[in-house]
Design a protein around this motif. Structure first.
Motif, PDB file in Angstrom:
ATOM      1  N   THR A   1       0.846  -1.202   0.000  1.00 47.61           N
ATOM      2  CA  THR A   1       0.000   0.000   0.000  1.00 47.61           C
ATOM      3  C   THR A   1       0.876   1.245   0.000  1.00 47.61           C
ATOM      4  O   THR A   1       1.746   1.397   0.861  1.00 47.61           O
ATOM      5  N   LEU A   2       0.629   2.115  -0.968  1.00 43.10           N
ATOM      6  CA  LEU A   2       1.370   3.381  -1.065  1.00 43.10           C
ATOM      7  C   LEU A   2       0.408   4.460  -1.527  1.00 43.10           C
ATOM      8  O   LEU A   2      -0.175   4.373  -2.618  1.00 43.10           O
ATOM      9  N   TYR A   3       0.223   5.467  -0.677  1.00 44.11           N
ATOM     10  CA  TYR A   3      -0.800   6.491  -0.932  1.00 44.11           C
ATOM     11  C   TYR A   3      -0.318   7.824  -0.388  1.00 44.11           C
ATOM     12  O   TYR A   3       0.192   7.905   0.731  1.00 44.11           O
ATOM     13  N   ARG A   4      -0.465   8.874  -1.175  1.00 43.94           N
ATOM     14  CA  ARG A   4      -0.128  10.239  -0.752  1.00 43.94           C
ATOM     15  C   ARG A   4      -1.343  11.126  -0.948  1.00 43.94           C
ATOM     16  O   ARG A   4      -2.046  11.015  -1.958  1.00 43.94           O
ATOM     17  N   GLY A   5      -1.592  12.002   0.022  1.00 39.46           N
ATOM     18  CA  GLY A   5      -2.783  12.835  -0.075  1.00 39.46           C
ATOM     19  C   GLY A   5      -2.576  14.229   0.486  1.00 39.46           C
ATOM     20  O   GLY A   5      -1.567  14.528   1.130  1.00 39.46           O
ATOM     21  N   THR A   6      -3.559  15.096   0.229  1.00 37.67           N
ATOM     22  CA  THR A   6      -3.551  16.491   0.683  1.00 37.67           C
ATOM     23  C   THR A   6      -4.560  16.663   1.808  1.00 37.67           C
ATOM     24  O   THR A   6      -5.715  16.232   1.682  1.00 37.67           O
ATOM     25  N   ILE A   7      -4.138  17.305   2.890  1.00 40.72           N
ATOM     26  CA  ILE A   7      -4.967  17.446   4.091  1.00 40.72           C
ATOM     27  C   ILE A   7      -5.827  18.705   4.035  1.00 40.72           C
ATOM     28  O   ILE A   7      -5.358  19.792   3.682  1.00 40.72           O
ATOM     29  N   ARG A   8      -7.089  18.534   4.421  1.00 39.94           N
ATOM     30  CA  ARG A   8      -8.013  19.648   4.624  1.00 39.94           C
ATOM     31  C   ARG A   8      -8.862  19.350   5.860  1.00 39.94           C
ATOM     32  O   ARG A   8      -8.853  18.230   6.368  1.00 39.94           O
ATOM     33  N   ARG A   9      -9.608  20.324   6.331  1.00 42.16           N
ATOM     34  CA  ARG A   9     -10.562  20.088   7.402  1.00 42.16           C
ATOM     35  C   ARG A   9     -11.744  19.287   6.855  1.00 42.16           C
ATOM     36  O   ARG A   9     -12.081  19.383   5.667  1.00 42.16           O
ATOM     37  N   VAL A  10     -12.382  18.520   7.730  1.00 42.60           N
ATOM     38  CA  VAL A  10     -13.492  17.673   7.313  1.00 42.60           C
ATOM     39  C   VAL A  10     -14.623  18.527   6.732  1.00 42.60           C
ATOM     40  O   VAL A  10     -15.018  19.539   7.314  1.00 42.60           O
ATOM     41  N   GLY A  11     -15.127  18.130   5.571  1.00 40.89           N
ATOM     42  CA  GLY A  11     -16.221  18.840   4.910  1.00 40.89           C
ATOM     43  C   GLY A  11     -15.768  19.688   3.738  1.00 40.89           C
ATOM     44  O   GLY A  11     -16.564  20.039   2.859  1.00 40.89           O
ATOM     45  N   TYR A  12     -14.474  20.022   3.695  1.00 41.26           N
ATOM     46  CA  TYR A  12     -13.955  20.854   2.610  1.00 41.26           C
ATOM     47  C   TYR A  12     -14.106  20.152   1.259  1.00 41.26           C
ATOM     48  O   TYR A  12     -14.564  20.753   0.280  1.00 41.26           O
ATOM     49  N   SER A  13     -13.712  18.891   1.198  1.00 41.61           N
ATOM     50  CA  SER A  13     -13.670  18.188  -0.091  1.00 41.61           C
ATOM     51  C   SER A  13     -15.065  18.029  -0.689  1.00 41.61           C
ATOM     52  O   SER A  13     -15.253  18.189  -1.900  1.00 41.61           O
ATOM     53  N   LYS A  14     -16.031  17.712   0.147  1.00 39.07           N
ATOM     54  CA  LYS A  14     -17.409  17.567  -0.343  1.00 39.07           C
ATOM     55  C   LYS A  14     -17.908  18.891  -0.919  1.00 39.07           C
ATOM     56  O   LYS A  14     -18.563  18.926  -1.969  1.00 39.07           O
ATOM     57  N   ALA A  15     -17.558  19.986  -0.245  1.00 35.42           N
ATOM     58  CA  ALA A  15     -17.971  21.307  -0.722  1.00 35.42           C
ATOM     59  C   ALA A  15     -17.225  21.682  -1.999  1.00 35.42           C
ATOM     60  O   ALA A  15     -17.819  22.201  -2.953  1.00 35.42           O
TER      61      ALA A  15
ATOM     62  N   ILE B   1     -25.753  22.736   4.885  1.00 38.55           N
ATOM     63  CA  ILE B   1     -24.563  23.565   5.141  1.00 38.55           C
ATOM     64  C   ILE B   1     -23.821  23.869   3.847  1.00 38.55           C
ATOM     65  O   ILE B   1     -23.155  24.901   3.729  1.00 38.55           O
ATOM     66  N   MET B   2     -23.951  22.988   2.838  1.00 34.69           N
ATOM     67  CA  MET B   2     -23.284  23.233   1.553  1.00 34.69           C
ATOM     68  C   MET B   2     -23.808  24.526   0.921  1.00 34.69           C
ATOM     69  O   MET B   2     -23.066  25.265   0.278  1.00 34.69           O
TER      70      MET B   2
END
Length: 454
Positions: free
Chosen positions: A243-257, A312-313
């Motif tokens: 398993t090899l995975y890299r990602g970008t961090i945001r606060r919860v709810g940001y990506s859905k919006a 909230i969106m």
């Protein structure tokens, strides 16, 4: 005195310059800070006796070459595509070079000549890439030294706003290049490997496939997949990892919006919108919606995105003043992505007293003596102010430290490289702790992805 030539006095150079000036007496250093804007170079050097600010256009070949020829070592904090001419001059005048940027094909092509001339061209020595490489390789090397075999490596990083300054519904403000935020995830499917199986996430669903992370004292975060998680597999020596995975961090709810913009087409940078200069924010939104003789832009937006008015969106969209008929785009020949960046900058620009925050999180799964184990490594860094931001600190300090280590003969391996060798990462990670860049490592129960393994 030993002369350090720094190209670029922008936001990322503030902590770098301050660090080197603080060391200038004890290390016998003189800094030449070259920028297109003399005023900016003067602001960053603050009349220090061991610094000379100069106005320099790197496209003026003779000026550039003359400055490089006089230097003991060269740092380029310019945009990545501008490094290559500087690098060629460094070969010509036999000067070491340090940058925080990804190694481009053009830079890699100089490796043989750099080695031949015993020159160190250190790249990817900022935050991400940079501190991520060093902190990861430290733990991976330690696991291997014990005889362990890597099973899983996940790495996440994000530039956010500090908790005390987090005062909008998106829990986000621009702390670095807004354009990169708007274009995030584009350019091909995200690809990674999970339990030995290659996985792909097309751009249209990247922001709906997130992983949750918990950081003690700072709460819950989410991460969406970077475009190419496999880029460093061989470089890190992880060719056989499951398993090899890299990602970008945001606060919860940001990506859905954020996914609302993706679905509407507002992040597209491939075409120009007609008469964009005179377009209102409301007209921009309406450009992506179907015609209806009676429904308002607001109603059409809610219908196409399937948003209830108490969701909230919807409040997140309203907060951006997207439906204002009086605000003008004022950008000629602009793409949707450029217009979206302009709109978001109205709401997401840091206030004068705001501070930024960097969060980095690694997961290392491995097997040692027949037992599966895991180490989680977390780092949080808060900025001082708008000049000495967490981003400037975590990008600039490793560059400065590597420069001194090269000057002092502590880093000796020649060639085009990134900071994955112990001679680079051990002293830099240790010194970074003095500046508040500290990784907290915890032993955790191993968490794989295949229930059949248990």
């Amino acid at each position: 005195m030993r002369s350090i030539l720094i190209f670029g006095a922008g936001r990322s150079a503030s902590s770098l310059i301050r660090y080197l000036l603080a060391k200038s007496e004890s290390e016998n250093l003189h800094l030449v800070v070259a920028d297109l804007s003399l005023a900016l170079a003067e602001k960053k050097t603050q009349n220090h006796p061991n610094a000379t600010p100069i106005a320099l256009n790197i496209f003026e070949t003779e000026e550039r070459k003359a400055a490089i020829e006089k230097a003991s070592i060269v740092i380029s904090m310019l945009p990545a595509h501008l490094h290559i001419e500087i690098a060629k001059d460094c070969i010509e005048f036999k000067k070491h070079l340090v940058t925080a940027s990804y190694i481009s094909d053009a830079m890699q092509a100089l490796d043989e000549e750099a080695r031949k001339n015993n020159l160190i061209f250190m790249n990817e020595i900022g935050l991400d890439p940079g501190i991520d490489h060093m902190s990861a390789m430290k733990v991976i090397d330690e696991i291997r030294a014990q005889g362990g075999n890597m099973l899983l490596f996940e790495s996440f990083c994000g530039g956010l706003v500090a908790p005390e300054c987090d005062n909008n519904l998106w829990n986000y403000k621009f702390t670095w290049a807004p354009r990169n935020v708007v274009l995030a995830g584009q350019g091909g499917a995200a690809k990674f490997i999970q339990e030995g199986t290659y996985k792909y996430i097309p751009y249209g669903t990247v922001f709906r496939r997130t992983e949750f992370l918990e950081v003690e004292g700072y709460g819950k975060f989410e991460a969406y997949s970077n475009r190419d998680s496999l880029k460093y597999r061989s470089i890190y020596g992880l060719d056989d990892i499951l398993t090899l995975y890299r990602g970008t961090i945001r606060r919860v709810g940001y990506s859905k919006a954020w996914n609302m913009f993706v679905q509407l087409g507002m992040t597209d940078d491939s075409y120009i919108m007609e008469d964009s200069e005179n377009m209102s924010y409301r007209q921009f939104v309406n450009s992506f919606l179907p015609y209806h003789p009676t429904d308002s832009v607001e109603i059409k937006t809610r219908l196409i995105l399937k948003i209830d008015q108490d969701d909230i969106m919807w409040d997140k969209l309203l907060e951006l003043d997207l439906f204002n008929p009086d605000k003008k785009v004022n950008l000629p020949n602009a793409t949707p992505a450029q217009i979206l960046e302009k709109i978001l900058s109205d709401s997401w620009t840091l206030e004068p007293n705001d501070k930024d925050m960097i969060v980095m999180y690694h997961k290392f799964g491995y097997i040692l003596n027949g037992k599966k184990q895991q180490i989680d490594s977390k780092m949080v860094c808060i900025g001082d102010d708008q000049t000495y931001t967490a981003m400037a600190k975590t990008v600039g300090l490793p560059v400065a430290m590597a420069t001194l280590l090269i000057l002092n003969g502590k880093i000796t391996t020649p060639g085009v490289q990134l900071p994955i060798k112990k001679e680079v990462y051990q002293p830099i990670l240790k010194e970074l702790e003095e500046y508040g860049v500290v990784f907290n490592e915890q032993n955790m129960p191993y968490f794989g992805y295949n229930p059949d393994l248990f």
